[in-house]
Design an enzyme around this catalytic site. Sequence first.
Site, PDB file in Angstrom:
ATOM      1  CG  ASP A  30      -1.871  -1.122   1.276  1.00 27.76           C
ATOM      2  OD1 ASP A  30      -2.284  -1.551   0.189  1.00 27.76           O
ATOM      3  OD2 ASP A  30      -2.224  -1.573   2.382  1.00 27.76           O
ATOM      4  CE1 TYR A  88       4.436  -6.922   3.849  1.00 29.81           C
ATOM      5  CE2 TYR A  88       3.826  -9.215   4.173  1.00 29.81           C
ATOM      6  CZ  TYR A  88       3.842  -8.079   3.380  1.00 29.81           C
ATOM      7  OH  TYR A  88       3.268  -8.105   2.135  1.00 29.81           O
TER       8      TYR A  88
END
Lengths: 226, 226
Positions: A30, A88
């Site tokens: 994003d 992540y």
Amino acid sequence: MRTVQEEIEKTLLRLNSGQVVKVHGAGRTDAGVHAYGQVIHFDLPQQRDLEKLRFGLDTQTPDDIDVIQVEQVADDFHARYQKHRKTYEFLVDLGRPKNPLMRHYATHFPYKVDFSVVKAAIKKLRGTHDFTGFTASGTSVENKVRTISRATVEKDDKTGFLIFTFTGSGFLYKQVRNMVGTLLKIGNGRMPIDQIDRILESGDRSLAGPTAAGNGLYLKEIIYDD
Amino acid sequence: MRTVQEEIEKTLLRLNSGQVVKVHGAGRTDAGVHAYGQVIHFDLPQQRDLEKLRFGLDTQTPDDIDVIQVEQVADDFHARYQKHRKTYEFLVDLGRPKNPLMRHYATHFPYKVDFSVVKAAIKKLRGTHDFTGFTASGTSVENKVRTISRATVEKDDKTGFLIFTFTGSGFLYKQVRNMVGTLLKIGNGRMPIDQIDRILESGDRSLAGPTAAGNGLYLKEIIYDD
């Protein structure tokens, strides 16, 4: 809005004498999310010197894009569909006030966090679960069962930042940000630890915490099985 | 070009019902240089609650400015002229390619650096010297003798970055950036270690290395003697 994909495709177009080259990434990030370990693939009509190609891509893309390594792969390799694990990281600045130099690189959470509570809560996310309750509602993916092999939280001694790390075979849309938002709410004492069990069991997004802002999220590493 | 001083003065003007408040900083930082530990002083016509003042300044200034602490000081205190020691840090990204997320926060030096040579060279900068050879030519300050009580270099295990630290009673214009530029040139083998002695003795700027870019420089801490 610029995207990394477009910038690389523009550069490949130049390096490829005006012929369009389509880039495929292992996953999307994003706006505001950082990627240290993104992997992409593309097809070129002819053989190239790999280091020259890497250097050309690295130096001709804008300053905020690095091309670290280029490898030749099998014709049927696909960055997204080849089986892989992703890692992540999520940085949280607990400072009051925040570190202004990190304002684009960590999510600010200026509230009390009980570190031992977050440590206990994050363990519940490990393993294979249906993560429906941690994804954005209305995502088109049918199967929301994913396996998280690593879910840890550390405190950086130097900065006082929290560093969340998640490794898994795949993540749903906004899953990491929703997990972090929930863990912070639990650490702040506004949600009990075992609510994680209820979110996983019910798949009810409204039981989870808010979506943490994207500026603390880093796609850190992608490792392909083969 | 925005400056931190202007932004704080604009906010103080609002907080002070439109009456102009002049801010005095302990020192200036060039464009692109970061300040974690800047100290400023200003005079207000009436007594204020210090924490409310800090909160107002912190939240009403733009997002890239933090006001960490506010203290009441003696009427004759002056952030610049009161005796103090300053500590600067300088971050160097030796990566090939660089870390793109740190492009505004570290100076990229994509060449070989012999760390032990830099460590040996930096010792020569400690103590009291005339630093004329390390300042920009044409500066108006007459006395260029300064004392450096700390001059060290470390390698960050995690990032591989070099971290230079300098503490001193005062620094000349561009002195830290010129010292770092010279140390990097020495570490890269393009200048002998003992050239530092010659720069200090002769005051000849042309013997020193290039001025390192400002994006790696941090004003880290200011400590007043009293």
